[in-house]
Design an enzyme around this catalytic site. Structure first.
Site, PDB file in Angstrom:
ATOM      1  N   LYS A 152       0.841  -1.199   0.000  1.00 43.04           N
ATOM      2  CA  LYS A 152       0.000   0.000   0.000  1.00 43.04           C
ATOM      3  C   LYS A 152       0.877   1.251   0.000  1.00 43.04           C
ATOM      4  CE  LYS A 152      -0.373  -0.269   5.039  1.00 43.04           C
ATOM      5  NZ  LYS A 152      -1.277  -0.291   6.199  1.00 43.04           N
ATOM      6  N   TYR A 199      17.183  30.939   2.505  1.00 44.36           N
ATOM      7  CA  TYR A 199      15.982  31.682   2.881  1.00 44.36           C
ATOM      8  C   TYR A 199      16.045  32.146   4.329  1.00 44.36           C
ATOM      9  CZ  TYR A 199      13.256  30.646  -1.318  1.00 44.36           C
ATOM     10  OH  TYR A 199      12.783  30.581  -2.605  1.00 44.36           O
TER      11      TYR A 199
END
Length: 364
Positions: A35, A260
């Site tokens: 999954k 940043y």
């Protein structure tokens, strides 16, 4: 030129990890959990290797995942762990002969509506204490009485899930196993006896949870289900090696700011590499500034903030130029379990973070 980021998926490691399952649960059949895109590793790459390695069935979380797996033509049973999510899914599941895990009354009503006379193979989910999905044990006799009105519905067995298998010594594991055993004693005789309880932690450390089926997931990808332990410490091999490369180099002087927010300041002259990987690829933003990373075979650390498409690494003590190989995590680099612990999360989440824009590549 192609962006250099790639996830290498080791076929040899997958085969090795299936062999570890066989070693721990030699009498059980293996239902491999694939999954969530094989826990982020790429189901189209992993499932064929797992089938070749001899797993007996696959487990997925949704009909969409089942259909993608079915398209690979691997000729293995596919089990929908959550069963159908609406009545329309029942018709498709019946046509494909998917194994359905039934965990609540509404699903039985859908089966009655859409597949009353169809040949179905079912597991009945029992709530043994996790209280997530499943029928309470005391409801099973009435439930099975209703199921027996449909002679073409074959109940393969009971299924449940362990809540604390990541801590094998926890008495709750034996408590759940006891509830499961009692349920089998009451209704097991009207099933095909194909019961299932053990997940990866159960396979590795709780042999009393081994039934007809075991359902390994995380361990197939070489990752440990146990807190504080790496897969390599328990005989597993990491399947993933998440790689990229240095795409630019900057020479910083004392006091220069980086990235940043100008969040990191060089304390002295240093050499900084820019790597083609960022949070847009699934690399956790909070692993900026100090997380281990391997560049040209040498361990160094990230610097400043992780950007969407790039991150910084310290090359001051590393002999590396533009194009130097980088291993962000996995084989050949920092263990995924260690990075997960650094973030205060689990390796399951870390392996599922990697975005689809990162190409997966099977290597032998």
């Amino acid at each position: 030129m192609t962006r250099p980021i790639v996830a290498d998926i080791s076929a040899a490691a997958l085969r090795h990890n299936v062999a570890v399952v066989r070693e721990h649960a030699p009498r059980a059949r293996i239902m491999a959990a694939v999954k969530a895109n094989a826990y982020g590793h790429g189901v189209t790459l992993c499932a064929p290797v797992l089938a070749e390695a001899g797993v007996d069935a696959f487990a997925v979380a949704s009909l969409e995942e089942a259909e993608a797996l079915h398209a690979l033509g691997l000729e293995r049973p596919i089990c929908l762990l959550g069963g159908p999510f609406d009545a329309d899914e029942v018709s498709v599941a019946a046509e494909r002969a998917y194994l359905l895990v039934i965990h609540e009354q509404r699903q039985l009503q859908w089966l009655e509506t859409r597949a009353a006379d169809a040949a179905l193979r079912l597991f009945i989910k029992v709530d043994t204490g996790m209280h997530r999905l499943g029928f309470a044990p005391e409801r099973l006799p009435a439930l099975f009485a209703a199921l027996q009105r449909h002679p073409r519905w074959e109940v393969l067995g009971l299924m449940s899930h362990l809540a604390r298998s990541d801590t094998p010594d926890d008495p709750f594991n034996r408590q759940q196993a006891g509830v499961f055993a009692d349920a089998i004693a009451h209704v097991g005789h009207v099933t095909a006896g194909q019961h299932s309880l053990a997940n990866s932690g159960g396979v590795l450390a709780l042999p009393f949870t081994h039934q007809y089926w075991v359902r390994p997931g995380l361990m197939l990808y070489g990752l440990s289900p146990f807190a504080g332990r790496r897969g390599s410490e328990i005989g597993l091999q990491p399947v993933l090696s998440w790689r990229s490369a240095v795409v630019a180099i900057r020479e910083l002087g004392p006091g220069d700011w980086l990235g940043y927010g100008a969040a990191w300041q060089a304390p002295a002259r240093c050499r900084v590499g820019v790597v083609a990987a960022g949070y847009g690829d699934g690399y956790p933003r909070h692993l900026g500034c100090g997380a281990p990373v391997t560049v040209a075979g040498q361990t160094t650390r990230t610097l400043a903030r992780v950007s969407m498409d790039m991150l910084f690494v310290d090359l001051t003590a590393v002999e590396a130029d533009i194009g130097a190989p980088v291993v962000l995590m996995g084989a050949g680099g920092p263990p995924l379990e260690s990075l997960a612990a650094e973030l205060g999360t689990i390796s399951y989440e870390m392996s599922c973070r990697m975005q689809m824009r990162v190409p997966r590549r099977l290597v032998s």
